[in-house]
Design a protein around this motif. Structure first.
Motif, PDB file in Angstrom:
ATOM      1  N   VAL A 123      -2.979 -14.238  -2.185  1.00 44.02           N
ATOM      2  CA  VAL A 123      -1.810 -13.713  -2.000  1.00 44.02           C
ATOM      3  C   VAL A 123      -1.395 -12.662  -2.918  1.00 44.02           C
ATOM      4  O   VAL A 123      -1.014 -11.740  -2.339  1.00 44.02           O
ATOM      5  CB  VAL A 123      -0.747 -14.653  -1.448  1.00 44.02           C
ATOM      6  CG1 VAL A 123       0.649 -14.206  -1.951  1.00 44.02           C
ATOM      7  CG2 VAL A 123      -0.799 -16.040  -0.703  1.00 44.02           C
ATOM      8  N   CYS A 124      -2.369 -12.828  -4.322  1.00 44.45           N
ATOM      9  CA  CYS A 124      -1.837 -11.891  -5.089  1.00 44.45           C
ATOM     10  C   CYS A 124      -2.615 -11.125  -5.097  1.00 44.45           C
ATOM     11  O   CYS A 124      -1.703  -8.943  -5.189  1.00 44.45           O
ATOM     12  CB  CYS A 124      -2.039 -12.611  -6.533  1.00 44.45           C
ATOM     13  SG  CYS A 124      -1.694 -11.096  -7.728  1.00 44.45           S
ATOM     14  N   GLY A 125      -3.251 -10.692  -4.438  1.00 44.62           N
ATOM     15  CA  GLY A 125      -4.545  -9.647  -4.398  1.00 44.62           C
ATOM     16  C   GLY A 125      -4.370  -8.652  -3.006  1.00 44.62           C
ATOM     17  O   GLY A 125      -3.855  -7.543  -3.469  1.00 44.62           O
ATOM     18  N   VAL A 126      -3.796  -9.406  -2.471  1.00 45.54           N
ATOM     19  CA  VAL A 126      -2.795  -8.364  -1.227  1.00 45.54           C
ATOM     20  C   VAL A 126      -1.380  -7.848  -0.804  1.00 45.54           C
ATOM     21  O   VAL A 126      -1.980  -6.985  -1.037  1.00 45.54           O
ATOM     22  CB  VAL A 126      -2.714  -9.233  -0.372  1.00 45.54           C
ATOM     23  CG1 VAL A 126      -1.242  -8.780   0.604  1.00 45.54           C
ATOM     24  CG2 VAL A 126      -3.598 -10.204   1.002  1.00 45.54           C
ATOM     25  N   ALA A 134      -2.396  -5.047  -3.185  1.00 43.81           N
ATOM     26  CA  ALA A 134      -2.889  -3.677  -2.910  1.00 43.81           C
ATOM     27  C   ALA A 134      -1.886  -3.154  -2.076  1.00 43.81           C
ATOM     28  O   ALA A 134      -2.024  -1.826  -1.288  1.00 43.81           O
ATOM     29  CB  ALA A 134      -3.958  -4.305  -1.206  1.00 43.81           C
ATOM     30  N   ARG A 135      -0.842  -3.805  -1.421  1.00 43.81           N
ATOM     31  CA  ARG A 135       0.627  -2.958  -0.644  1.00 43.81           C
ATOM     32  C   ARG A 135       1.796  -2.515  -1.961  1.00 43.81           C
ATOM     33  O   ARG A 135       2.347  -2.168  -1.704  1.00 43.81           O
ATOM     34  CB  ARG A 135       1.300  -3.851  -0.254  1.00 43.81           C
ATOM     35  CG  ARG A 135      -0.177  -4.926   1.274  1.00 43.81           C
ATOM     36  CD  ARG A 135       0.980  -6.080   1.819  1.00 43.81           C
ATOM     37  NE  ARG A 135       0.090  -6.173   2.682  1.00 43.81           N
ATOM     38  CZ  ARG A 135       1.254  -6.959   4.093  1.00 43.81           C
ATOM     39  NH1 ARG A 135       2.028  -7.692   4.188  1.00 43.81           N
ATOM     40  NH2 ARG A 135      -0.143  -7.380   4.960  1.00 43.81           N
ATOM     41  N   GLY A 136       1.180  -2.546  -3.351  1.00 51.60           N
ATOM     42  CA  GLY A 136       1.845  -1.376  -3.934  1.00 51.60           C
ATOM     43  C   GLY A 136       2.647  -2.696  -4.776  1.00 51.60           C
ATOM     44  O   GLY A 136       3.832  -1.601  -5.661  1.00 51.60           O
ATOM     45  N   TYR A 137       2.628  -3.371  -5.165  1.00 53.24           N
ATOM     46  CA  TYR A 137       3.970  -4.128  -5.764  1.00 53.24           C
ATOM     47  C   TYR A 137       3.282  -3.688  -7.435  1.00 53.24           C
ATOM     48  O   TYR A 137       2.574  -3.995  -7.256  1.00 53.24           O
ATOM     49  CB  TYR A 137       3.450  -5.898  -5.423  1.00 53.24           C
ATOM     50  CG  TYR A 137       4.241  -6.301  -3.778  1.00 53.24           C
ATOM     51  CD1 TYR A 137       6.053  -6.907  -4.304  1.00 53.24           C
ATOM     52  CD2 TYR A 137       3.502  -6.004  -2.566  1.00 53.24           C
ATOM     53  CE1 TYR A 137       6.144  -7.639  -3.027  1.00 53.24           C
ATOM     54  CE2 TYR A 137       4.448  -6.809  -1.728  1.00 53.24           C
ATOM     55  CZ  TYR A 137       5.376  -7.368  -1.713  1.00 53.24           C
ATOM     56  OH  TYR A 137       6.344  -7.347  -0.304  1.00 53.24           O
ATOM     57  N   ALA A 163       2.592  -4.469 -10.258  1.00 53.62           N
ATOM     58  CA  ALA A 163       1.932  -5.886 -11.518  1.00 53.62           C
ATOM     59  C   ALA A 163       3.094  -6.591 -12.590  1.00 53.62           C
ATOM     60  O   ALA A 163       2.652  -7.978 -12.749  1.00 53.62           O
ATOM     61  CB  ALA A 163       0.938  -5.349 -12.386  1.00 53.62           C
ATOM     62  N   GLN A 164       3.261  -6.128 -13.200  1.00 53.73           N
ATOM     63  CA  GLN A 164       4.453  -5.944 -14.290  1.00 53.73           C
ATOM     64  C   GLN A 164       5.399  -7.295 -13.858  1.00 53.73           C
ATOM     65  O   GLN A 164       5.412  -8.425 -14.039  1.00 53.73           O
ATOM     66  CB  GLN A 164       5.228  -4.789 -15.349  1.00 53.73           C
ATOM     67  CG  GLN A 164       5.961  -5.526 -15.909  1.00 53.73           C
ATOM     68  CD  GLN A 164       6.962  -5.140 -17.107  1.00 53.73           C
ATOM     69  OE1 GLN A 164       6.589  -3.258 -16.295  1.00 53.73           O
ATOM     70  NE2 GLN A 164       8.126  -4.672 -17.618  1.00 53.73           N
ATOM     71  N   ARG A 165       5.822  -7.025 -12.621  1.00 52.08           N
ATOM     72  CA  ARG A 165       6.709  -8.007 -12.341  1.00 52.08           C
ATOM     73  C   ARG A 165       6.259  -9.512 -11.333  1.00 52.08           C
ATOM     74  O   ARG A 165       6.645 -10.264 -11.619  1.00 52.08           O
ATOM     75  CB  ARG A 165       7.561  -7.550 -10.972  1.00 52.08           C
ATOM     76  CG  ARG A 165       8.730  -5.932 -11.375  1.00 52.08           C
ATOM     77  CD  ARG A 165       9.847  -5.621 -10.506  1.00 52.08           C
ATOM     78  NE  ARG A 165      10.065  -4.130 -10.537  1.00 52.08           N
ATOM     79  CZ  ARG A 165      11.489  -3.788 -10.031  1.00 52.08           C
ATOM     80  NH1 ARG A 165      11.216  -4.723  -9.228  1.00 52.08           N
ATOM     81  NH2 ARG A 165      12.462  -2.976 -10.599  1.00 52.08           N
ATOM     82  N   ILE A 166       4.956  -9.211 -11.215  1.00 51.23           N
ATOM     83  CA  ILE A 166       4.695 -10.198 -10.402  1.00 51.23           C
ATOM     84  C   ILE A 166       4.130 -11.132 -11.694  1.00 51.23           C
ATOM     85  O   ILE A 166       4.143 -12.242 -11.331  1.00 51.23           O
ATOM     86  CB  ILE A 166       3.171  -9.831  -9.769  1.00 51.23           C
ATOM     87  CG1 ILE A 166       3.231  -8.756  -8.373  1.00 51.23           C
ATOM     88  CG2 ILE A 166       2.326 -10.701  -9.737  1.00 51.23           C
ATOM     89  CD1 ILE A 166       2.156  -8.361  -7.960  1.00 51.23           C
ATOM     90  N   MET A 187       1.685   1.336 -16.777  1.00 46.85           N
ATOM     91  CA  MET A 187       0.553   1.551 -16.157  1.00 46.85           C
ATOM     92  C   MET A 187       1.248   1.651 -14.930  1.00 46.85           C
ATOM     93  O   MET A 187      -0.179   2.593 -14.221  1.00 46.85           O
ATOM     94  CB  MET A 187      -0.661   0.310 -15.801  1.00 46.85           C
ATOM     95  CG  MET A 187      -1.115   0.220 -17.502  1.00 46.85           C
ATOM     96  SD  MET A 187      -3.104  -1.728 -17.059  1.00 46.85           S
ATOM     97  CE  MET A 187      -3.103  -1.497 -15.698  1.00 46.85           C
ATOM     98  N   ARG A 188       1.691   1.481 -14.712  1.00 54.10           N
ATOM     99  CA  ARG A 188       2.529   2.402 -13.015  1.00 54.10           C
ATOM    100  C   ARG A 188       3.894   2.586 -13.225  1.00 54.10           C
ATOM    101  O   ARG A 188       4.743   2.078 -13.766  1.00 54.10           O
ATOM    102  CB  ARG A 188       2.229   1.210 -12.317  1.00 54.10           C
ATOM    103  CG  ARG A 188       0.607   0.791 -11.735  1.00 54.10           C
ATOM    104  CD  ARG A 188       0.767  -0.385 -10.544  1.00 54.10           C
ATOM    105  NE  ARG A 188      -0.355  -0.611 -10.116  1.00 54.10           N
ATOM    106  CZ  ARG A 188      -0.863  -1.574  -9.222  1.00 54.10           C
ATOM    107  NH1 ARG A 188      -0.294  -1.594  -8.960  1.00 54.10           N
ATOM    108  NH2 ARG A 188      -1.741  -1.239  -8.738  1.00 54.10           N
TER     109      ARG A 188
END
Length: 402
Positions: free
Chosen positions: A274-277, A280-283, A285-288, A401-402
């Motif tokens: 799920v995290c990989g998806v 890939a959809r632009g979420y 990384a810091q918030r995840i 990084m983003r």
């Protein structure tokens, strides 16, 4: 002519199965990580040791990885990935056999260190073998398959809990020794399909020195190693005692708690996907990362605190594992984006794996000592503190990084 056709057909068959067989070697090696939590209570009763001492049987397995993951990785090119993979399986087999027959706790602890060395040898050699085996294509799918070895292996060994009444924990240790030795024979046969020419030493000593120098001076590898250490410490502070906690919190037997534990481990594998998806959809990384650590902290309370309804521990553990599965994916994705050039990605990941093993080593040991002195609820406070540090580390790197 017929012999040549037969040989060619056998070679094609071996080529088709060589990657799954290598992944299988990782899975049976992961059994050695998952077998301790399954038998923690029985092992304590049999050996007459406290929880803090018994928890070192899990932590000692990571000691070698915490100290020597990078140096052992460099041996791949010196002695050959094939030999290292076989040596790793056989060392795990010997360690498991020694532990299964020894009546002395210190010897069993030493045997776990030997298993840890063998585990690490196999784990660092296998990706090299897979790369060589997929030289004609399919490398991405093969590496994705390899990434499943740990949750699948831990899940399968936890499903062995119902047979422990017949074999005891020593039977599980000896059974693993036989399985590992037999698998070494199987792997040796399939590795013949991998040409030795594809495993030649291509090391550039000056490049290695430059890469290590960059890693030591740069902040990214250290930060990612710290995040991975924090995740593993939190995860195994709970997972190392999970069958015991489920049995106690839900008032169920050890066999059922082992099965539920296996389901919880698979939830972590689902979290990886799920995290990989999401990435890939632009979420972001810091918030995840922040969300994952926050949810793990809350869920740990539902697993650890006494007096909570018996309906809470299992779903809390399920969510704990699922969101925890996000964190390794974030770390590996960040490793690829933080390295200034592709050659430095491996060095960055190496630092992350060092952190992974440090967390595995210290997490269960500290948690076991705290639970023995202050009760299970104190582990929740430990997890909250570690999570806060990990979030700060993530903000310092991922935010840029983003």
């Amino acid at each position: 002519m017929m012999n040549m056709i037969g040989d060619r057909q056998r070679t094609v068959a071996i080529d088709r199965f060589v990657v799954p067989v290598i992944v299988g070697a990782g899975i049976v090696s992961a059994f050695q990580v998952g077998k301790v939590p399954v038998v923690m209570t029985a092992l304590q009763d049999d050996l007459g040791v406290g929880l803090a001492s018994a928890s070192w049987l899990l932590s000692a397995f990571a000691l070698v990885g915490a100290l020597a993951a990078a140096p052992l990785g460099l041996l791949v090119g010196r002695f050959g990935a094939k030999g290292m993979a076989l040596s790793g399986l056989l060392m795990q087999a010997v360690g498991s056999a020694i532990g299964g027959v020894s009546p002395v706790f210190d010897i069993i602890l030493a045997s776990r260190v030997l298993e840890g060395i063998g585990f690490l040898l196999l784990i660092v050699a296998a990706p090299t073998l897979i790369t060589a085996a997929t030289r004609h294509g399919g490398r991405e799918k093969a590496m994705a398959l390899w990434a499943t070895f740990m949750p699948v292996g831990i899940c399968l060994v936890m499903l062995a809990a119902p047979v422990l009444g017949l074999t005891g924990w020593r039977g599980l240790w000896l059974g693993n020794a036989v399985l590992l030795a037999g698998y070494a024979v199987l792997l040796r046969g399939y590795m013949r399909a991998i040409p030795d020419a594809d495993l030649r030493d291509d090391f550039d000593h000056r490049a290695i020195g430059d890469d290590l120098g960059w890693a030591l001076r740069s902040g990214a590898p250290w930060i990612l190693g710290g995040i991975f250490a924090a995740y593993t410490a939190c995860y195994f502070a709970v997972f190392g005692f999970l069958p015991m906690l489920l049995s106690k919190g839900m008032q169920i037997g050890p066999e059922l708690s082992g099965v539920l534990g296996a389901v919880i481990v698979l939830a972590g594998a689902a979290g990886n996907i799920v995290c990989g998806v999401m990435l890939a959809r632009g979420y972001q990384a810091q918030r995840i990362l922040m969300t994952a650590f926050a949810v793990m902290t809350v869920c740990s309370a539902g697993i650890l605190i006494d007096g909570i309804s018996v309906l809470v521990p299992f779903p809390a553990a399920l969510i704990f594992s699922f969101v925890g599965g996000f964190i390794p994916v974030v770390v590996f994705d960040a490793a690829g984006r933080s390295a200034p050039r592709s050659a430095l990605v491996a060095v960055t990941i190496g630092f992350a794996m060092q952190g992974n093993n440090i967390g595995l080593m210290v997490g269960p040991a500290i948690a076991g000592s705290m639970a023995e002195q202050f009760g299970w609820g104190s582990i929740g406070i430990l997890i909250a503190g570690i999570a806060c540090v990990a979030v700060l580390l993530g903000r310092s790197l991922l935010g840029r990084m983003r």
